[in-house]
Motif scaffolding. Structure first.
Motif, PDB file in Angstrom:
ATOM      1  N   SER A 181      -2.243 -13.119   9.098  1.00 45.29           N
ATOM      2  CA  SER A 181      -3.321 -13.671   8.290  1.00 45.29           C
ATOM      3  C   SER A 181      -4.669 -13.043   8.650  1.00 45.29           C
ATOM      4  O   SER A 181      -5.474 -12.713   7.765  1.00 45.29           O
ATOM      5  CB  SER A 181      -3.351 -15.192   8.495  1.00 45.29           C
ATOM      6  N   GLU A 182      -4.910 -12.840   9.926  1.00 42.31           N
ATOM      7  CA  GLU A 182      -6.164 -12.241  10.369  1.00 42.31           C
ATOM      8  C   GLU A 182      -6.259 -10.764   9.970  1.00 42.31           C
ATOM      9  O   GLU A 182      -7.319 -10.296   9.560  1.00 42.31           O
ATOM     10  CB  GLU A 182      -6.342 -12.405  11.877  1.00 42.31           C
ATOM     11  N   VAL A 183      -5.145 -10.044  10.062  1.00 41.32           N
ATOM     12  CA  VAL A 183      -5.132  -8.647   9.608  1.00 41.32           C
ATOM     13  C   VAL A 183      -5.419  -8.602   8.106  1.00 41.32           C
ATOM     14  O   VAL A 183      -6.183  -7.757   7.640  1.00 41.32           O
ATOM     15  CB  VAL A 183      -3.791  -7.943   9.941  1.00 41.32           C
ATOM     16  N   GLU A 184      -4.817  -9.532   7.354  1.00 41.98           N
ATOM     17  CA  GLU A 184      -5.051  -9.580   5.911  1.00 41.98           C
ATOM     18  C   GLU A 184      -6.528  -9.801   5.591  1.00 41.98           C
ATOM     19  O   GLU A 184      -7.066  -9.169   4.667  1.00 41.98           O
ATOM     20  CB  GLU A 184      -4.220 -10.691   5.274  1.00 41.98           C
ATOM     21  N   LYS A 185      -7.187 -10.681   6.322  1.00 43.57           N
ATOM     22  CA  LYS A 185      -8.620 -10.930   6.097  1.00 43.57           C
ATOM     23  C   LYS A 185      -9.425  -9.645   6.292  1.00 43.57           C
ATOM     24  O   LYS A 185     -10.272  -9.302   5.468  1.00 43.57           O
ATOM     25  CB  LYS A 185      -9.141 -12.000   7.065  1.00 43.57           C
ATOM     26  N   ILE A 186      -9.152  -8.948   7.380  1.00 43.54           N
ATOM     27  CA  ILE A 186      -9.866  -7.700   7.673  1.00 43.54           C
ATOM     28  C   ILE A 186      -9.562  -6.659   6.595  1.00 43.54           C
ATOM     29  O   ILE A 186     -10.451  -5.947   6.128  1.00 43.54           O
ATOM     30  CB  ILE A 186      -9.483  -7.167   9.075  1.00 43.54           C
ATOM     31  N   ALA A 187      -8.303  -6.598   6.175  1.00 41.72           N
ATOM     32  CA  ALA A 187      -7.893  -5.627   5.149  1.00 41.72           C
ATOM     33  C   ALA A 187      -8.599  -5.905   3.826  1.00 41.72           C
ATOM     34  O   ALA A 187      -9.114  -4.981   3.185  1.00 41.72           O
ATOM     35  CB  ALA A 187      -6.376  -5.665   4.980  1.00 41.72           C
ATOM     36  N   ARG A 188      -8.618  -7.153   3.411  1.00 37.80           N
ATOM     37  CA  ARG A 188      -9.291  -7.511   2.147  1.00 37.80           C
ATOM     38  C   ARG A 188     -10.772  -7.135   2.205  1.00 37.80           C
ATOM     39  O   ARG A 188     -11.318  -6.592   1.247  1.00 37.80           O
ATOM     40  CB  ARG A 188      -9.130  -8.996   1.865  1.00 37.80           C
ATOM     41  N   GLU A 189     -11.418  -7.451   3.335  1.00 36.80           N
ATOM     42  CA  GLU A 189     -12.840  -7.123   3.495  1.00 36.80           C
ATOM     43  C   GLU A 189     -13.071  -5.610   3.438  1.00 36.80           C
ATOM     44  O   GLU A 189     -14.156  -5.162   3.074  1.00 36.80           O
ATOM     45  CB  GLU A 189     -13.364  -7.669   4.822  1.00 36.80           C
ATOM     46  N   SER A 190     -12.051  -4.835   3.784  1.00 37.40           N
ATOM     47  CA  SER A 190     -12.155  -3.373   3.796  1.00 37.40           C
ATOM     48  C   SER A 190     -11.690  -2.737   2.484  1.00 37.40           C
ATOM     49  O   SER A 190     -11.642  -1.516   2.379  1.00 37.40           O
ATOM     50  CB  SER A 190     -11.329  -2.805   4.961  1.00 37.40           C
ATOM     51  N   GLY A 191     -11.292  -3.564   1.516  1.00 33.86           N
ATOM     52  CA  GLY A 191     -10.857  -3.040   0.222  1.00 33.86           C
ATOM     53  C   GLY A 191      -9.434  -2.533   0.182  1.00 33.86           C
ATOM     54  O   GLY A 191      -9.047  -1.822  -0.745  1.00 33.86           O
ATOM     55  N   VAL A 192      -8.635  -2.908   1.163  1.00 32.18           N
ATOM     56  CA  VAL A 192      -7.240  -2.475   1.220  1.00 32.18           C
ATOM     57  C   VAL A 192      -6.438  -3.195   0.142  1.00 32.18           C
ATOM     58  O   VAL A 192      -6.624  -4.387  -0.096  1.00 32.18           O
ATOM     59  CB  VAL A 192      -6.653  -2.745   2.630  1.00 32.18           C
ATOM     60  N   LYS A 193      -5.556  -2.465  -0.514  1.00 35.90           N
ATOM     61  CA  LYS A 193      -4.770  -3.012  -1.625  1.00 35.90           C
ATOM     62  C   LYS A 193      -3.364  -3.445  -1.217  1.00 35.90           C
ATOM     63  O   LYS A 193      -2.738  -4.250  -1.888  1.00 35.90           O
ATOM     64  CB  LYS A 193      -4.643  -1.977  -2.748  1.00 35.90           C
ATOM     65  N   LYS A 194      -2.849  -2.864  -0.102  1.00 36.77           N
ATOM     66  CA  LYS A 194      -1.464  -3.153   0.274  1.00 36.77           C
ATOM     67  C   LYS A 194      -1.305  -3.051   1.787  1.00 36.77           C
ATOM     68  O   LYS A 194      -1.848  -2.152   2.418  1.00 36.77           O
ATOM     69  CB  LYS A 194      -0.522  -2.166  -0.418  1.00 36.77           C
ATOM     70  N   LEU A 195      -0.537  -3.988   2.339  1.00 37.16           N
ATOM     71  CA  LEU A 195      -0.114  -3.917   3.734  1.00 37.16           C
ATOM     72  C   LEU A 195       1.377  -3.651   3.733  1.00 37.16           C
ATOM     73  O   LEU A 195       2.115  -4.186   2.896  1.00 37.16           O
ATOM     74  CB  LEU A 195      -0.401  -5.236   4.464  1.00 37.16           C
ATOM     75  N   GLU A 196       1.830  -2.819   4.668  1.00 35.17           N
ATOM     76  CA  GLU A 196       3.261  -2.547   4.781  1.00 35.17           C
ATOM     77  C   GLU A 196       3.660  -2.586   6.244  1.00 35.17           C
ATOM     78  O   GLU A 196       2.814  -2.487   7.139  1.00 35.17           O
ATOM     79  CB  GLU A 196       3.629  -1.202   4.152  1.00 35.17           C
ATOM     80  N   LEU A 197       4.947  -2.752   6.460  1.00 38.75           N
ATOM     81  CA  LEU A 197       5.476  -2.755   7.823  1.00 38.75           C
ATOM     82  C   LEU A 197       6.963  -2.478   7.777  1.00 38.75           C
ATOM     83  O   LEU A 197       7.611  -2.652   6.750  1.00 38.75           O
ATOM     84  CB  LEU A 197       5.184  -4.089   8.514  1.00 38.75           C
ATOM     85  N   GLY A 198       7.482  -1.999   8.886  1.00 41.04           N
ATOM     86  CA  GLY A 198       8.915  -1.817   9.053  1.00 41.04           C
ATOM     87  C   GLY A 198       9.432  -3.001   9.854  1.00 41.04           C
ATOM     88  O   GLY A 198       9.193  -3.082  11.049  1.00 41.04           O
ATOM     89  N   ALA A 199      10.098  -3.926   9.196  1.00 38.93           N
ATOM     90  CA  ALA A 199      10.539  -5.165   9.838  1.00 38.93           C
ATOM     91  C   ALA A 199      11.951  -5.036  10.383  1.00 38.93           C
ATOM     92  O   ALA A 199      12.820  -4.466   9.723  1.00 38.93           O
ATOM     93  CB  ALA A 199      10.506  -6.319   8.841  1.00 38.93           C
ATOM     94  N   GLN A 200      12.161  -5.576  11.570  1.00 41.05           N
ATOM     95  CA  GLN A 200      13.532  -5.720  12.033  1.00 41.05           C
ATOM     96  C   GLN A 200      14.225  -6.669  11.060  1.00 41.05           C
ATOM     97  O   GLN A 200      13.646  -7.684  10.659  1.00 41.05           O
ATOM     98  CB  GLN A 200      13.563  -6.281  13.451  1.00 41.05           C
TER      99      GLN A 200
END
Length: 140
Positions: A88-107
């Motif tokens: 959630s905190e990464v998402e807040k920072i990403a939105r403030e930075s104009g990021v459109k998508k977060l991705e990850l390689g999940a186990q």
């Protein structure tokens, strides 16, 4: 809980200790695979519970999308929403930075956790450090 970018030697040492405990000790990941060159260029984050660092993740920033990795929480602090708090905190920072998508390689075993946090899987299952993974993303 408090989330912040790692800045001090203590924070870097602590986050590497957490990653060693979770990935190398608990999951038998080879240290040569766990620690890589991306650690030098990414943003590293930590989660504090009072004065104790209990979780960590890293973010590799690309123009309009970021890659979250090395999400780890000490065993005794799991199931207390620390991982969800980090995302959630990464998402807040990403939105403030104009990021459109977060991705990850999940186990694969952790996919329900990420799905509960709004991520969806795509592509085929692949091996990373001898553990089944799948790519997941969240549009912001």
């Amino acid at each position: 809980m408090r989330f912040k970018k790692a800045e001090t030697q203590f924070e870097y040492f602590s986050l590497m200790q957490i990653r060693a405990t979770v990935f190398m000790c608990e999951q038998n990941v080879d240290p040569l695979l766990e620690i890589d060159d991306e650690d030098k260029t990414c943003d590293q984050f930590v989660v504090y519970d009072n004065d104790e660092i209990i979780g960590t993740c890293r973010v590799l920033k690309h123009e309009s999308d970021w890659h979250i990795g090395r999400v780890a929480v000490l065993k005794e602090h799991r199931k207390k929403h620390c991982g969800s708090f980090m995302l959630s905190e990464v998402e807040k920072i990403a939105r403030e930075s104009g990021v459109k998508k977060l991705e990850l390689g999940a186990q694969v075993a952790a996919m329900p956790f990420y799905e509960n946090n709004g991520y969806r899987g795509y592509g085929d299952i692949y091996l990373d450090a001898d553990i089944d993974h799948m790519m997941m993303e969240k549009r912001l």
